[in-house]
Write a protein that holds these residues in place. Structure first.
Motif, PDB file in Angstrom:
ATOM      1  N   THR A 160       3.264   4.199  -4.417  1.00 29.64           N
ATOM      2  CA  THR A 160       3.888   3.171  -5.252  1.00 29.64           C
ATOM      3  C   THR A 160       3.598   1.814  -4.634  1.00 29.64           C
ATOM      4  OG1 THR A 160       5.672   4.703  -5.777  1.00 29.64           O
ATOM      5  CG2 THR A 160       6.074   2.370  -6.231  1.00 29.64           C
ATOM      6  N   VAL A 161       3.277   0.837  -5.451  1.00 29.23           N
ATOM      7  CA  VAL A 161       3.122  -0.527  -4.956  1.00 29.23           C
ATOM      8  C   VAL A 161       4.528  -1.093  -4.782  1.00 29.23           C
ATOM      9  CG1 VAL A 161       2.257  -2.850  -5.439  1.00 29.23           C
ATOM     10  CG2 VAL A 161       0.877  -0.851  -6.053  1.00 29.23           C
ATOM     11  N   ALA A 162       4.902  -1.324  -3.532  1.00 31.84           N
ATOM     12  CA  ALA A 162       6.234  -1.838  -3.215  1.00 31.84           C
ATOM     13  C   ALA A 162       6.255  -3.361  -3.251  1.00 31.84           C
ATOM     14  CB  ALA A 162       6.681  -1.349  -1.839  1.00 31.84           C
ATOM     15  N   THR A 163       5.142  -3.962  -2.898  1.00 35.71           N
ATOM     16  CA  THR A 163       5.002  -5.418  -2.909  1.00 35.71           C
ATOM     17  C   THR A 163       3.598  -5.751  -3.367  1.00 35.71           C
ATOM     18  OG1 THR A 163       6.501  -5.614  -1.034  1.00 35.71           O
ATOM     19  CG2 THR A 163       5.145  -7.526  -1.515  1.00 35.71           C
ATOM     20  N   ALA A 164       3.498  -6.619  -4.344  1.00 39.67           N
ATOM     21  CA  ALA A 164       2.193  -6.994  -4.888  1.00 39.67           C
ATOM     22  C   ALA A 164       1.873  -8.448  -4.587  1.00 39.67           C
ATOM     23  CB  ALA A 164       2.199  -6.784  -6.400  1.00 39.67           C
ATOM     24  N   ASP A 165       0.580  -8.745  -4.611  1.00 44.39           N
ATOM     25  CA  ASP A 165       0.081 -10.117  -4.620  1.00 44.39           C
ATOM     26  C   ASP A 165       0.422 -10.948  -3.393  1.00 44.39           C
ATOM     27  OD1 ASP A 165       0.424 -10.642  -8.203  1.00 44.39           O
ATOM     28  OD2 ASP A 165      -1.136  -9.653  -7.050  1.00 44.39           O
ATOM     29  N   VAL A 166       0.289 -10.398  -2.212  1.00 42.14           N
ATOM     30  CA  VAL A 166       0.414 -11.210  -0.999  1.00 42.14           C
ATOM     31  C   VAL A 166      -0.954 -11.848  -0.794  1.00 42.14           C
ATOM     32  CG1 VAL A 166       0.915 -11.234   1.456  1.00 42.14           C
ATOM     33  CG2 VAL A 166       2.147  -9.662  -0.054  1.00 42.14           C
ATOM     34  N   GLN A 167      -1.024 -13.132  -1.063  1.00 35.55           N
ATOM     35  CA  GLN A 167      -2.297 -13.847  -1.002  1.00 35.55           C
ATOM     36  C   GLN A 167      -2.628 -14.232   0.434  1.00 35.55           C
ATOM     37  OE1 GLN A 167      -4.311 -14.226  -3.706  1.00 35.55           O
ATOM     38  NE2 GLN A 167      -2.779 -13.119  -4.890  1.00 35.55           N
ATOM     39  N   THR A 168      -3.881 -14.031   0.820  1.00 27.11           N
ATOM     40  CA  THR A 168      -4.366 -14.432   2.130  1.00 27.11           C
ATOM     41  C   THR A 168      -5.624 -15.266   1.948  1.00 27.11           C
ATOM     42  OG1 THR A 168      -5.836 -12.529   2.472  1.00 27.11           O
ATOM     43  CG2 THR A 168      -3.493 -12.234   3.070  1.00 27.11           C
ATOM     44  N   SER A 169      -6.161 -15.772   3.041  1.00 29.21           N
ATOM     45  CA  SER A 169      -7.350 -16.610   2.932  1.00 29.21           C
ATOM     46  C   SER A 169      -8.593 -15.816   2.545  1.00 29.21           C
ATOM     47  CB  SER A 169      -7.612 -17.331   4.262  1.00 29.21           C
ATOM     48  OG  SER A 169      -7.900 -16.393   5.288  1.00 29.21           O
ATOM     49  N   ASN A 170      -8.557 -14.502   2.735  1.00 28.01           N
ATOM     50  CA  ASN A 170      -9.738 -13.696   2.418  1.00 28.01           C
ATOM     51  C   ASN A 170      -9.434 -12.538   1.466  1.00 28.01           C
ATOM     52  OD1 ASN A 170      -8.318 -12.281   4.415  1.00 28.01           O
ATOM     53  ND2 ASN A 170     -10.173 -11.473   5.361  1.00 28.01           N
ATOM     54  N   GLY A 171      -8.389 -12.695   0.669  1.00 29.21           N
ATOM     55  CA  GLY A 171      -8.113 -11.672  -0.328  1.00 29.21           C
ATOM     56  C   GLY A 171      -6.645 -11.528  -0.640  1.00 29.21           C
ATOM     57  N   VAL A 172      -6.293 -10.341  -1.108  1.00 29.14           N
ATOM     58  CA  VAL A 172      -4.924 -10.066  -1.533  1.00 29.14           C
ATOM     59  C   VAL A 172      -4.483  -8.721  -0.965  1.00 29.14           C
ATOM     60  CG1 VAL A 172      -5.670  -9.044  -3.728  1.00 29.14           C
ATOM     61  CG2 VAL A 172      -3.383  -9.977  -3.533  1.00 29.14           C
ATOM     62  N   VAL A 173      -3.206  -8.629  -0.618  1.00 31.21           N
ATOM     63  CA  VAL A 173      -2.635  -7.395  -0.081  1.00 31.21           C
ATOM     64  C   VAL A 173      -1.554  -6.901  -1.031  1.00 31.21           C
ATOM     65  CG1 VAL A 173      -1.330  -6.365   1.836  1.00 31.21           C
ATOM     66  CG2 VAL A 173      -3.081  -8.119   2.306  1.00 31.21           C
ATOM     67  N   HIS A 174      -1.584  -5.589  -1.290  1.00 31.26           N
ATOM     68  CA  HIS A 174      -0.526  -4.911  -2.028  1.00 31.26           C
ATOM     69  C   HIS A 174       0.044  -3.866  -1.068  1.00 31.26           C
ATOM     70  CE1 HIS A 174      -1.995  -6.764  -5.695  1.00 31.26           C
ATOM     71  NE2 HIS A 174      -3.195  -6.249  -5.480  1.00 31.26           N
ATOM     72  N   VAL A 175       1.314  -3.967  -0.719  1.00 35.15           N
ATOM     73  CA  VAL A 175       1.934  -3.015   0.187  1.00 35.15           C
ATOM     74  C   VAL A 175       2.286  -1.755  -0.580  1.00 35.15           C
ATOM     75  CG1 VAL A 175       3.878  -2.624   1.758  1.00 35.15           C
ATOM     76  CG2 VAL A 175       2.837  -4.904   1.606  1.00 35.15           C
ATOM     77  N   VAL A 176       1.892  -0.588  -0.035  1.00 32.55           N
ATOM     78  CA  VAL A 176       2.114   0.687  -0.713  1.00 32.55           C
ATOM     79  C   VAL A 176       2.944   1.636   0.149  1.00 32.55           C
ATOM     80  CG1 VAL A 176       0.049   0.519  -2.162  1.00 32.55           C
ATOM     81  CG2 VAL A 176      -0.121   1.616   0.075  1.00 32.55           C
ATOM     82  N   THR A 177       3.560   2.607  -0.527  1.00 28.80           N
ATOM     83  CA  THR A 177       4.528   3.491   0.116  1.00 28.80           C
ATOM     84  C   THR A 177       3.932   4.792   0.656  1.00 28.80           C
ATOM     85  OG1 THR A 177       5.049   4.511  -1.996  1.00 28.80           O
ATOM     86  CG2 THR A 177       6.395   2.617  -1.322  1.00 28.80           C
ATOM     87  N   SER A 178       2.647   5.026   0.479  1.00 28.02           N
ATOM     88  CA  SER A 178       1.996   6.243   0.969  1.00 28.02           C
ATOM     89  C   SER A 178       0.606   5.922   1.477  1.00 28.02           C
ATOM     90  CB  SER A 178       1.877   7.289  -0.164  1.00 28.02           C
ATOM     91  OG  SER A 178       3.126   7.663  -0.637  1.00 28.02           O
ATOM     92  N   VAL A 179       0.114   6.776   2.354  1.00 22.63           N
ATOM     93  CA  VAL A 179      -1.256   6.656   2.836  1.00 22.63           C
ATOM     94  C   VAL A 179      -2.154   7.328   1.800  1.00 22.63           C
ATOM     95  CG1 VAL A 179      -2.877   7.297   4.669  1.00 22.63           C
ATOM     96  CG2 VAL A 179      -0.519   6.644   5.248  1.00 22.63           C
ATOM     97  N   LEU A 180      -3.199   6.634   1.402  1.00 22.81           N
ATOM     98  CA  LEU A 180      -4.170   7.143   0.436  1.00 22.81           C
ATOM     99  C   LEU A 180      -5.302   7.816   1.194  1.00 22.81           C
ATOM    100  CD1 LEU A 180      -4.116   3.905  -1.696  1.00 22.81           C
ATOM    101  CD2 LEU A 180      -3.067   6.086  -2.323  1.00 22.81           C
ATOM    102  N   LEU A 181      -5.628   9.033   0.830  1.00 18.20           N
ATOM    103  CA  LEU A 181      -6.613   9.808   1.590  1.00 18.20           C
ATOM    104  C   LEU A 181      -7.871  10.069   0.772  1.00 18.20           C
ATOM    105  CD1 LEU A 181      -4.148  12.348   3.212  1.00 18.20           C
ATOM    106  CD2 LEU A 181      -5.200  10.336   4.282  1.00 18.20           C
ATOM    107  N   PRO A 182      -9.025   9.887   1.394  1.00 19.73           N
ATOM    108  CA  PRO A 182     -10.283  10.218   0.721  1.00 19.73           C
ATOM    109  C   PRO A 182     -10.488  11.727   0.720  1.00 19.73           C
ATOM    110  CG  PRO A 182     -10.726   9.493   2.953  1.00 19.73           C
ATOM    111  CD  PRO A 182      -9.236   9.345   2.732  1.00 19.73           C
ATOM    112  N   LYS A 183     -11.425  12.207  -0.116  1.00 18.70           N
ATOM    113  CA  LYS A 183     -11.742  13.649  -0.132  1.00 18.70           C
ATOM    114  C   LYS A 183     -12.340  14.068   1.179  1.00 18.70           C
ATOM    115  CE  LYS A 183     -12.294  14.718  -4.954  1.00 18.70           C
ATOM    116  NZ  LYS A 183     -13.135  15.191  -6.005  1.00 18.70           N
TER     117      LYS A 183
END
Length: 183
Positions: A160-183
């Motif tokens: 779940t996106v807990a916090t959206a749109d944290v703007q930084t000098s080199n992009g944007v951060v969305h804080v999420v509630t789980s670790v996303l795992l690749p295959k």
């Protein structure tokens, strides 16, 4: 790797991030940023992201995430890492697992700057799901359900996106509630 001290007092202030397109998603955080703070500097300033910062350092990705970008980062909280099976984080932080850790972390980073409005628009244009290819080559799908924004990894894991749109000098951060795992 040593991070330069954060001198701007604004970085230490608590801020509420408003993103109307993410209606129903919790938008308060201790994360703050000024236009001169990059993704890594911003994450370092947030206690709830200390495990992510340690992982980024162990994987030698701090330099890459401090580069010009732009990047979109789906940043798992300490609680998200804590929800992994016992011993997983400690194992991943070992030098011999640097490749695996790097693959997991880059599966949270997308080239380009995708704020909440961009993700919602992309989802609407693609049958309700925004498909985002990460730096690791993994595919994430972002979607809105019951007023909350979710990001789904290739294994079906959801954050779940807990916090959206944290703007930084080199992009944007969305804080999420789980670790996303690749295959």
């Amino acid at each position: 790797m040593t991070f330069k001290p954060l001198l701007a007092a604004a970085l230490l202030a608590t801020t509420a991030i408003a993103a109307p397109a993410f209606a129903g998603t919790k938008m308060k955080t201790e994360m703050s940023a000024t236009p001169t703070s990059n993704i890594v500097e911003t994450a370092v300033s947030v206690d709830a992201l200390s495990t992510l910062v340690a992982a980024v350092q162990a994987a030698d990705l701090a330099g890459a995430l401090s580069a010009d970008g732009p990047f979109t980062v789906f940043a798992p909280t300490n609680d998200a890492f804590g929800a992994l099976p016992a011993g997983t984080v400690d194992t991943l932080l070992k030098p011999e697992n640097k490749g695996t850790l790097s693959n997991i972390l880059t599966s949270h980073v997308v080239a380009g700057s995708y704020d909440a409005a961009s993700i919602i628009a992309l989802a609407k244009a693609n049958d309700g799901k925004a498909k985002l290819t990460t730096l690791s080559g993994a595919e994430l799908k972002a979607y809105v359900k019951d007023g909350k924004v979710y990001v789904k990894d290739e294994n079906g894991g959801k954050a779940t996106v807990a916090t959206a749109d944290v703007q930084t000098s080199n992009g944007v951060v969305h804080v999420v509630t789980s670790v996303l795992l690749p295959k």
